[in-house]
Design a protein around this motif. Structure first.
Motif, PDB file in Angstrom:
ATOM      1  N   LEU A 182      75.735  61.277  76.881  1.00 57.97           N
ATOM      2  CA  LEU A 182      74.355  60.561  75.474  1.00 57.97           C
ATOM      3  C   LEU A 182      75.042  60.885  74.541  1.00 57.97           C
ATOM      4  CD1 LEU A 182      71.886  59.174  78.096  1.00 57.97           C
ATOM      5  CD2 LEU A 182      73.687  58.504  77.436  1.00 57.97           C
ATOM      6  N   ARG A 183      74.616  59.278  73.449  1.00 53.71           N
ATOM      7  CA  ARG A 183      74.120  59.990  71.777  1.00 53.71           C
ATOM      8  C   ARG A 183      72.307  60.467  72.681  1.00 53.71           C
ATOM      9  NH1 ARG A 183      74.376  55.380  68.206  1.00 53.71           N
ATOM     10  NH2 ARG A 183      73.564  54.712  69.958  1.00 53.71           N
ATOM     11  N   GLU A 184      72.142  61.825  71.725  1.00 52.45           N
ATOM     12  CA  GLU A 184      70.293  61.208  71.411  1.00 52.45           C
ATOM     13  C   GLU A 184      68.723  60.838  71.384  1.00 52.45           C
ATOM     14  OE1 GLU A 184      67.372  63.947  68.849  1.00 52.45           O
ATOM     15  OE2 GLU A 184      68.720  63.984  68.211  1.00 52.45           O
ATOM     16  N   SER A 185      70.020  59.366  70.300  1.00 58.98           N
ATOM     17  CA  SER A 185      69.234  58.692  70.089  1.00 58.98           C
ATOM     18  C   SER A 185      69.287  57.744  71.095  1.00 58.98           C
ATOM     19  CB  SER A 185      69.335  57.867  69.062  1.00 58.98           C
ATOM     20  OG  SER A 185      70.997  56.953  69.237  1.00 58.98           O
ATOM     21  N   ASP A 186      70.374  57.338  71.999  1.00 56.38           N
ATOM     22  CA  ASP A 186      70.245  56.954  73.347  1.00 56.38           C
ATOM     23  C   ASP A 186      69.184  58.111  74.790  1.00 56.38           C
ATOM     24  OD1 ASP A 186      71.974  55.248  72.364  1.00 56.38           O
ATOM     25  OD2 ASP A 186      74.236  55.487  73.030  1.00 56.38           O
ATOM     26  N   PHE A 187      69.683  58.860  74.626  1.00 57.13           N
ATOM     27  CA  PHE A 187      68.835  59.428  75.292  1.00 57.13           C
ATOM     28  C   PHE A 187      67.196  59.772  75.428  1.00 57.13           C
ATOM     29  CE2 PHE A 187      66.330  63.600  76.587  1.00 57.13           C
ATOM     30  CZ  PHE A 187      66.302  62.957  77.409  1.00 57.13           C
ATOM     31  N   GLN A 188      66.965  59.164  73.620  1.00 62.96           N
ATOM     32  CA  GLN A 188      65.701  58.967  73.830  1.00 62.96           C
ATOM     33  C   GLN A 188      65.078  57.852  74.406  1.00 62.96           C
ATOM     34  OE1 GLN A 188      63.541  60.676  70.277  1.00 62.96           O
ATOM     35  NE2 GLN A 188      64.955  62.450  69.355  1.00 62.96           N
ATOM     36  N   SER A 189      66.054  57.031  73.722  1.00 61.07           N
ATOM     37  CA  SER A 189      65.346  55.728  73.769  1.00 61.07           C
ATOM     38  C   SER A 189      65.548  55.577  75.572  1.00 61.07           C
ATOM     39  CB  SER A 189      66.631  54.379  73.823  1.00 61.07           C
ATOM     40  OG  SER A 189      66.475  54.517  72.441  1.00 61.07           O
ATOM     41  N   ILE A 190      66.009  56.087  76.321  1.00 59.81           N
ATOM     42  CA  ILE A 190      65.569  55.829  77.983  1.00 59.81           C
ATOM     43  C   ILE A 190      65.189  56.107  77.632  1.00 59.81           C
ATOM     44  CG2 ILE A 190      66.791  56.686  80.113  1.00 59.81           C
ATOM     45  CD1 ILE A 190      69.539  56.194  79.197  1.00 59.81           C
ATOM     46  N   VAL A 191      64.382  58.137  78.070  1.00 58.06           N
ATOM     47  CA  VAL A 191      63.076  58.421  78.074  1.00 58.06           C
ATOM     48  C   VAL A 191      62.119  57.648  77.891  1.00 58.06           C
ATOM     49  CG1 VAL A 191      61.495  60.537  77.799  1.00 58.06           C
ATOM     50  CG2 VAL A 191      64.011  60.620  78.371  1.00 58.06           C
ATOM     51  N   VAL A 192      61.687  56.752  76.576  1.00 52.41           N
ATOM     52  CA  VAL A 192      60.821  56.474  76.064  1.00 52.41           C
ATOM     53  C   VAL A 192      60.409  55.000  77.081  1.00 52.41           C
ATOM     54  CG1 VAL A 192      59.765  54.355  73.989  1.00 52.41           C
ATOM     55  CG2 VAL A 192      60.804  57.397  73.667  1.00 52.41           C
ATOM     56  N   ALA A 193      61.638  54.157  77.489  1.00 48.27           N
ATOM     57  CA  ALA A 193      61.489  53.284  77.498  1.00 48.27           C
ATOM     58  C   ALA A 193      60.851  53.636  78.993  1.00 48.27           C
ATOM     59  CB  ALA A 193      62.657  52.612  78.215  1.00 48.27           C
ATOM     60  N   THR A 198      78.183  73.329  83.112  1.00 50.23           N
ATOM     61  CA  THR A 198      79.036  74.382  83.521  1.00 50.23           C
ATOM     62  C   THR A 198      79.137  73.507  84.733  1.00 50.23           C
ATOM     63  OG1 THR A 198      76.657  74.232  85.286  1.00 50.23           O
ATOM     64  CG2 THR A 198      77.819  76.385  83.944  1.00 50.23           C
ATOM     65  N   LYS A 199      79.913  73.080  86.088  1.00 51.08           N
ATOM     66  CA  LYS A 199      79.656  72.001  86.913  1.00 51.08           C
ATOM     67  C   LYS A 199      79.306  71.148  87.921  1.00 51.08           C
ATOM     68  CE  LYS A 199      84.875  74.265  88.533  1.00 51.08           C
ATOM     69  NZ  LYS A 199      85.375  74.651  89.395  1.00 51.08           N
ATOM     70  N   ILE A 200      77.303  71.543  87.215  1.00 51.41           N
ATOM     71  CA  ILE A 200      76.764  71.266  87.869  1.00 51.41           C
ATOM     72  C   ILE A 200      75.921  70.510  86.609  1.00 51.41           C
ATOM     73  CG2 ILE A 200      76.021  73.018  89.640  1.00 51.41           C
ATOM     74  CD1 ILE A 200      73.943  73.908  87.784  1.00 51.41           C
ATOM     75  N   THR A 201      76.082  70.615  85.744  1.00 52.69           N
ATOM     76  CA  THR A 201      76.105  69.437  84.119  1.00 52.69           C
ATOM     77  C   THR A 201      76.032  68.372  85.151  1.00 52.69           C
ATOM     78  OG1 THR A 201      76.355  71.519  82.813  1.00 52.69           O
ATOM     79  CG2 THR A 201      75.819  69.126  82.268  1.00 52.69           C
ATOM     80  N   THR A 202      74.807  67.548  84.608  1.00 51.74           N
ATOM     81  CA  THR A 202      75.247  65.953  85.123  1.00 51.74           C
ATOM     82  C   THR A 202      75.386  65.358  83.135  1.00 51.74           C
ATOM     83  OG1 THR A 202      73.186  65.944  85.472  1.00 51.74           O
ATOM     84  CG2 THR A 202      74.536  65.631  86.991  1.00 51.74           C
ATOM     85  N   LEU A 203      73.880  65.401  82.781  1.00 49.67           N
ATOM     86  CA  LEU A 203      73.761  64.784  81.277  1.00 49.67           C
ATOM     87  C   LEU A 203      74.469  65.996  79.903  1.00 49.67           C
ATOM     88  CD1 LEU A 203      70.652  63.238  81.939  1.00 49.67           C
ATOM     89  CD2 LEU A 203      72.841  62.637  81.812  1.00 49.67           C
ATOM     90  N   LEU A 204      75.050  65.372  79.181  1.00 50.94           N
ATOM     91  CA  LEU A 204      75.517  66.063  77.801  1.00 50.94           C
ATOM     92  C   LEU A 204      74.893  65.451  76.512  1.00 50.94           C
ATOM     93  CD1 LEU A 204      76.394  68.706  76.284  1.00 50.94           C
ATOM     94  CD2 LEU A 204      78.816  67.144  75.996  1.00 50.94           C
ATOM     95  N   ILE A 205      73.864  65.864  75.755  1.00 51.68           N
ATOM     96  CA  ILE A 205      72.848  64.775  75.478  1.00 51.68           C
ATOM     97  C   ILE A 205      73.460  65.569  73.585  1.00 51.68           C
ATOM     98  CG2 ILE A 205      71.060  63.949  73.703  1.00 51.68           C
ATOM     99  CD1 ILE A 205      69.489  64.979  77.275  1.00 51.68           C
TER     100      ILE A 205
END
Length: 289
Positions: free
Chosen positions: A273-284, A232-239
């Motif tokens: 974001l790609r899933e792998s990039d998202f996971q990298s951000i979260v892990v970091a 929706t219009k309030i979405t900020t991240l599509l993984i």
């Protein structure tokens, strides 16, 4: 359609006390080779276990210890799909490797009990998914609690499930990560933790992920994201699953992906974001704070 199937027997309740291992190899729905060995577990034999499989201290005199056996198995299964019925055999080999300071097998594991639950979802829900019951239903004859025989039976189960569902071994590796009945999967939403580094973001997942969707949602929520079911219009991240985001033809993108791109074109601030990039951000963030 090539894979290996593995089974172990243990000397006692400790899963690392492997005293026998069997590996059966399959190609295009048929067994083509096999390998097995007794193993000196360097551990005591419990009478209950001996009663089940018939292997005792005398049987393993002169048998190789796990490091030598594991070295042979490494050569046989590295880079392969390795099937086992329930997760116990995988856990046993991993724990045995840990016991001796060895690396676990470099393979893709596939639990055939999870395959059965998806191939015949109504058949065993009340009776359990034991190998003996499943094999009897499929007409597979084998000598239970002999490691090689159990490995062969697990491999046969996977072959029958593939023929029944029209799925390859690679297909099953992906299918077991999804719900038993994907059509009944309810939209997954979460409220993000205010302490998470991504608090304030609204995340939506789409495409084929490497982990179950619910686990991905939990991961995003711990990182601070509210997780929504739709864009929706309030979405900020599509993984987006890595394989899906690599597709160049716009028509092959999911409806969520196409809607996000449309909203971005209207001026909405949505990061894809790609899933792998998202996971990298979260892990970091989890490691470095």
């Amino acid at each position: 359609m090539r894979f290996a199937a593995i089974d172990v027997e243990t000397a006692n309740a400790d899963l690392s006390s492997i005293c026998q291992v069997g590996v059966a190899f399959f190609q295009d729905g048929k067994q083509v080779d096999s390998w097995s060995s007794l193993v000196d577990p360097e551990d005591e034999f419990d009478g209950f276990n001996v009663l089940i499989h018939g292997i005792d201290e005398r049987a393993v005199v002169g048998a190789p210890k796990w490091p030598a056996v594991a070295a042979e198995i490494h050569v046989l299964v590295t880079g392969s799909v390795v099937a086992c019925h329930t997760p116990f055999d995988r856990a046993a080999t991993t724990l045995a490797c840990d016991k001796y300071g060895l690396q676990p097998f470099d393979c893709r594991w596939l639990d055939t009990a999870r395959v059965v639950r998806r191939a015949w979802p109504e058949k065993f829900s009340t009776t359990g998914y034991g190998l003996r019951k499943v094999a009897k239903f499929l007409g597979i004859d084998f000598k239970h609690h002999d490691a090689l025989e159990d490995a062969r039976a697990a491999g046969e189960v996977l072959c029958r499930a593939s023929a029944h569902a029209g799925l390859t071994v690679d297909d099953w590796c992906a299918r077991v990560l999804r719900p038993i009945d994907p059509t009944s999967d309810q939209p997954i939403t979460r409220n993000g933790s205010a302490e998470g580094p991504l608090f304030g973001n609204v995340a939506v997942f789409t495409g084929s992920l490497t982990i179950p969707r619910r686990e991905a949602a939990d991961l995003a929520a711990r990182a601070g994201c509210d997780v929504a079911a739709s864009v929706t219009k309030i979405t900020t991240l599509l993984i987006v699953g890595d394989q899906d985001i690599s597709k160049l033809n716009g028509k092959s993108k999911s409806s969520k992906h196409l809607k996000a791109e449309d909203l971005i074109g209207q001026g909405c601030s949505i990061r894809v974001l790609r899933e792998s990039d998202f996971q990298s951000i979260v892990v970091a963030q989890a490691v470095h704070g």
